[in-house]
Every structure is written in C-alpha cells, then in structure tokens.
Design a protein around this motif. Structure first.
Motif, PDB file in Angstrom:
ATOM      1  N   SER A 102       0.845  -1.199   0.000  1.00  0.00           N
ATOM      2  CA  SER A 102       0.000   0.000   0.000  1.00  0.00           C
ATOM      3  C   SER A 102       0.876   1.243   0.000  1.00  0.00           C
ATOM      4  O   SER A 102       1.986   1.241   0.549  1.00  0.00           O
ATOM      5  CB  SER A 102      -0.922   0.010   1.222  1.00  0.00           C
ATOM      6  N   ARG A 117      -5.173   1.748  -2.762  1.00  0.00           N
ATOM      7  CA  ARG A 117      -6.028   0.567  -2.801  1.00  0.00           C
ATOM      8  C   ARG A 117      -7.486   0.906  -3.054  1.00  0.00           C
ATOM      9  O   ARG A 117      -8.315   0.006  -3.244  1.00  0.00           O
ATOM     10  CB  ARG A 117      -5.893  -0.195  -1.482  1.00  0.00           C
ATOM     11  N   ARG A 121     -11.186   3.833   1.323  1.00  0.00           N
ATOM     12  CA  ARG A 121     -10.343   3.887   2.516  1.00  0.00           C
ATOM     13  C   ARG A 121      -9.991   5.322   2.899  1.00  0.00           C
ATOM     14  O   ARG A 121      -9.295   5.537   3.894  1.00  0.00           O
ATOM     15  CB  ARG A 121      -9.058   3.096   2.288  1.00  0.00           C
ATOM     16  N   PRO A 127      -5.653   3.339   9.786  1.00  0.00           N
ATOM     17  CA  PRO A 127      -5.439   2.240  10.745  1.00  0.00           C
ATOM     18  C   PRO A 127      -4.025   2.220  11.309  1.00  0.00           C
ATOM     19  O   PRO A 127      -3.790   1.673  12.382  1.00  0.00           O
ATOM     20  CB  PRO A 127      -5.720   0.991   9.909  1.00  0.00           C
ATOM     21  N   ARG A 152      -0.885  -6.605   9.558  1.00  0.00           N
ATOM     22  CA  ARG A 152      -2.113  -5.889   9.261  1.00  0.00           C
ATOM     23  C   ARG A 152      -2.844  -6.637   8.157  1.00  0.00           C
ATOM     24  O   ARG A 152      -2.231  -7.039   7.161  1.00  0.00           O
ATOM     25  CB  ARG A 152      -1.788  -4.455   8.817  1.00  0.00           C
ATOM     26  N   ASP A 153      -4.132  -6.825   8.333  1.00  0.00           N
ATOM     27  CA  ASP A 153      -4.942  -7.588   7.377  1.00  0.00           C
ATOM     28  C   ASP A 153      -4.381  -8.992   7.155  1.00  0.00           C
ATOM     29  O   ASP A 153      -4.445  -9.533   6.045  1.00  0.00           O
ATOM     30  CB  ASP A 153      -5.042  -6.849   6.026  1.00  0.00           C
ATOM     31  N   GLY A 154      -3.763  -9.540   8.202  1.00  0.00           N
ATOM     32  CA  GLY A 154      -3.248 -10.906   8.116  1.00  0.00           C
ATOM     33  C   GLY A 154      -1.911 -11.043   7.415  1.00  0.00           C
ATOM     34  O   GLY A 154      -1.444 -12.169   7.188  1.00  0.00           O
ATOM     35  N   ARG A 155      -1.257  -9.939   7.058  1.00  0.00           N
ATOM     36  CA  ARG A 155       0.024 -10.013   6.353  1.00  0.00           C
ATOM     37  C   ARG A 155       1.065  -9.176   7.085  1.00  0.00           C
ATOM     38  O   ARG A 155       0.774  -8.078   7.588  1.00  0.00           O
ATOM     39  CB  ARG A 155      -0.116  -9.514   4.911  1.00  0.00           C
ATOM     40  N   ARG A 157       4.294  -6.761   7.383  1.00  0.00           N
ATOM     41  CA  ARG A 157       4.748  -5.629   6.575  1.00  0.00           C
ATOM     42  C   ARG A 157       5.617  -4.711   7.425  1.00  0.00           C
ATOM     43  O   ARG A 157       5.589  -4.778   8.655  1.00  0.00           O
ATOM     44  CB  ARG A 157       3.563  -4.848   6.024  1.00  0.00           C
ATOM     45  N   GLU A 180       3.956   1.009   2.546  1.00  0.00           N
ATOM     46  CA  GLU A 180       3.877  -0.301   3.204  1.00  0.00           C
ATOM     47  C   GLU A 180       4.418  -1.378   2.260  1.00  0.00           C
ATOM     48  O   GLU A 180       3.889  -1.559   1.148  1.00  0.00           O
ATOM     49  CB  GLU A 180       2.432  -0.614   3.598  1.00  0.00           C
ATOM     50  N   GLU A 182       6.048  -5.484   1.910  1.00  0.00           N
ATOM     51  CA  GLU A 182       6.225  -6.817   2.499  1.00  0.00           C
ATOM     52  C   GLU A 182       7.718  -7.091   2.689  1.00  0.00           C
ATOM     53  O   GLU A 182       8.497  -6.942   1.746  1.00  0.00           O
ATOM     54  CB  GLU A 182       5.616  -7.879   1.586  1.00  0.00           C
TER      55      GLU A 182
END
Length: 452
Positions: A102, A117, A121, A127, A152-155, A157, A180, A182
């Motif tokens: 992001s 994204r 948002r 967030p 965040r959101d399951g990933r 980063r 953001e 990975e």
C-alpha cells in the motif's frame, strides 16, 4: 610379587573415558550452534538494514515529489480536485512496484487523503495510527522512520513513513507518506535458518559419532588394561603358588607320617591321628590343586575339583570343625531351613569342604568378635544351593564388583585367593558363586552346584 597395575572398576573407567568425551561433544555441538546463531543474526541485521535503507529512500523520494498544495487540494475537494489527480499520477507507479502492499498519504490529523487501494479507505483516520502512532508522530516532526514488522490484514509488513514538507515560510510538515512493503528478506532468513539448522544437525551427528567411537576405543583400552592386569596377577599367583606348594608338601608328608605312628598308641590317639591325617590329606589336595593351576594343567575355568561328592556330608563335616572357632569368636552358628538327606554333586568331597571352609572363614573374619552366621542347603534349579549369610559390616559396591579376582580382598592381611579358588572350584563342578552385600547389612554368598 611385582607391583600390580592400578585397577579400577569398569564404571570408574567409563567415568574417566566416556564422560570427558561426551562433555567435549556437547561443548562442540554448543559451539557450532552458537556460531550458527551468530551467523543468522549477522545476516538478518544486514538484510534488515539494507531493506530499511531502501524503502526509507524510496519513501523519502516519493514524499519529496508530493506538493503540499496538492495535498490540501485533495483533502478539500477529494477525487474532484486536481490535487488528488496529481497524487494519483505521482504515486501510481510506486504502488505497482513488487512487494508493495500500500501507498497512502495522511494529513497532519492522520486522516487518509489518498490510498492506492481505493477511495473507500479515504477520509477516515488511518489504521496505522493505532499500530504505528509513535512512528507517525516522528514523521510529522520532520524525520523519516521505518516501523518494525507489523501485521495488518493478516500479512506482515514494514511501513516507511516520510514527511511531506510545505516549503512555505516558515517550512512545516503538511502530511506523511506511508509506504507499506512486504519484508521479502524474511523468506531468505527462513531459508538460511533451515540451512544453518541442517548444517548444525549434521555436524552434531558427526561429532556424536566421533565421540561414540572415541569412547568405545577408550573403553576397549580400559578393558584391555584390566585383562593385562589380571594376566599379570595370575602369572604372579602362579609363581607364588608353585613355590609355596613345593615348600608345603614336604612338611605335610612328615606330619602325615607322624600321625600314622601316633595312631598305634591308644584308641583316643588313633581317633585324633585319623582326624589329623584326614585334614592333612585335604590340605595336600588343596596344595596339589594350586600346583596344577600354577602349571596350567587344567582347562580354563577349571580348578581340578571335578568328581563325585555329597554337599550335605561335606557341609556337616565343615561345620563340625568350625563349632569351636565360632564359640571362641562368640558367633552364633545357625542352620536354616530343611536340608536334604543327601546332595550328590559333580565335585569331590575335598573340594566341597574347601568351598564351605573358605566361605565360612571369610564370614567369621568379616564379623570379628560376635555376630551371626546362617548356613543353609536347599534344592534349587536342578541342583543344590549352599548359602552363607553373615551379619558383618558388608562390602562397598566398588569392591564387590571386583571381589573374586586374584589379590582383591577386604582384609588388610588377606590375599584374595580364597574366593578366587572357591569360584574356580564351583565352576569345575559346573556351578557358580554369587556374592551379595550391602554396607551395614551383611554379606550373603551363594554357591549353586548341579545335581549329579
């Protein structure tokens, strides 16, 4: 006798040889594990540092291209304003880079002005304010910063936060660009961790194999030393017994002849002389067996006592001889259990008396003045078991393991040959000698002989 080699039990040899080897192997494995850990940590720091510098540089470069006017326009007019379009053009390329999750722009109130994204948002507090509030505050103060790994959101980063500067007078921070990404280096670290773990395990296995081989070789050397020591003791005993046997047999012959002459005086003298002759003959047989051992005339494990005898009769005769000695020492001599009427075994009468006498005298010597000696004879395992149980002080475990070897004894003036000969006599009749003892609880000697 030549001085014997220092001898220790096999357990002492194991402690001396095996424990240092195991300790060395454990320390070596620990050293390899520590080195692998340091290597992993060094690589992780290098990868993390390079990753942080790269995304911080990219975020700073992108933030420098965002104008404060475009940020204000996008905040006021939203997607309808030219400022929003400018942000879209400037940041769309950054959103398409690999591993980018992001790219968003926050104003000074931490509200999302732009998010690659989607517009849904935008217009709300980011967030990131809840999970990276301190880092956003640092960026709003004018200094770029990169967060630790966050989920965040399951990933997982990491977020690079760079200030968007309003170059007016005076300059101030108008917002923050949040980049953001990975952390792809974590996959490399996982692969490196697996490789280092595999290498450590292989090295540990190799070290353990080498340690086991070294320990086995050390134990083999200790066993060889024990066998050499035993051979030296046996050779010394052979030379000693040959000399003693030769010197004793001549006086025994004179004593026997004199006893025969005394037997002609009167009936009482004849009875005593017959007893002397019988004991002299038994002693002569014992000396002969020692001499046979010294000359190696018997097969291994034999003491030359095989024959036919009655363990009950031999035991009765031996205990009759010991009654006076037990009374003098204030030792209670007790016959335990029901004895069989006869106990035929494959051992001659003299050898049976020698076994019983050796074990009984050892018990008396161990108890000293006062005590209790319990003797029993019973059928056991297709044979007969003679048991001598004393109330002496017992034998320490280290000495007990070696008891029965030549020159191993618990008595200051003992030679250790009595139990050695007793075991060989029992083996020559197909039997065994077992010794059980506990310090403070006494000692039990068990001789098992197969039925003839």
């Amino acid at each position: 006798l030549p001085p014997a080699r220092p001898r220790g039990s096999l357990s002492a040899s194991m402690r001396r040889v095996v424990l240092p080897t195991i300790l060395f192997a454990v320390l070596a494995v620990a050293a390899v594990a520590v080195l692998a850990w340091f290597a992993h940590r060094s690589v992780r720091r290098a990868l993390e540092g390079e990753f942080v510098r790269r995304i911080e540089s990219v975020a700073g470069s992108a933030a420098s291209q965002v104008g404060a006017d475009d940020l204000r326009d996008a905040r006021l007019l939203g997607e309808e304003g030219t400022g929003y379009l400018a942000l879209l053009v400037q940041l769309e390329g950054l959103c398409a880079t690999p591993a980018t999750l992001s790219v968003s722009v926050l104003d000074s109130a931490r509200t999302v002005v732009y998010d690659c994204r989607g517009a849904d948002r935008e217009g709300a507090v980011s967030p990131l304010a809840a999970i990276a509030g301190a880092e956003i505050g640092t960026a709003l103060s004018g200094r770029a910063v990169v967060t630790p790994v966050i989920v965040r959101d399951g990933r997982a980063r990491r977020v690079a936060l760079a200030p968007i500067t309003d170059r007016g007078a005076p300059p101030r921070v108008a917002g923050v660009l949040a980049f953001e990404v990975e952390p792809t280096y974590r996959a490399q670290l996982d692969g490196l961790r697996q490789q280092l773990t595999a290498i450590t395990l292989v090295i540990a296995l190799a070290l353990l194999v080498l340690a086991a081989a070294a320990a086995q070789r050390g134990l083999a050397a200790a066993r060889l030393e024990r066998r050499l020591t035993r051979s030296e003791n046996l050779a010394a005993m052979g030379r000693l017994t040959a000399t003693l046997a030769h010197e004793i047999k001549n006086p025994l012959a004179i004593i026997r002849g004199s006893a025969r002459r005394l037997a002609k005086l009167d009936p009482e003298a004849q009875r005593m002389a017959d007893s002397v002759v019988e004991e002299v003959d038994r002693l002569t047989g014992t000396v002969t067996r020692y001499l046979q051992f010294a000359r190696a005339e018997d097969a291994p494990g034999s003491a030359g006592g095989a024959g036919e005898g009655d363990a009950r009769a031999a035991l009765d005769a031996t205990l009759a001889l010991l009654e006076g000695e037990c009374a003098a020492r204030r030792v209670v001599l007790e016959r335990a259990g029901e004895w069989p009427a006869a106990a035929p075994v494959r051992l001659d009468h003299g050898s049976l008396k020698q076994i019983a006498l050796n074990l009984a005298l050892n018990a008396l010597e161990a108890m000293g003045e006062g005590g209790r000696l319990v003797v029993s004879l019973a059928e056991a395992r297709s044979g007969y078991e003679l048991r001598f149980e004393d109330s002496g002080p017992g034998i320490p475990p280290d000495t007990l393991r070696r008891l029965g070897d030549p020159f191993v004894t618990t008595r200051a003036q003992g030679s250790g040959l009595g139990l050695f000969l007793t075991r060989r006599l029992a083996q020559s009749g197909g039997g065994t000698l077992a010794i059980e003892s506990e310090v403070g609880r006494g000692t039990t000697c068990r001789v098992w002989l197969p039925r003839r």
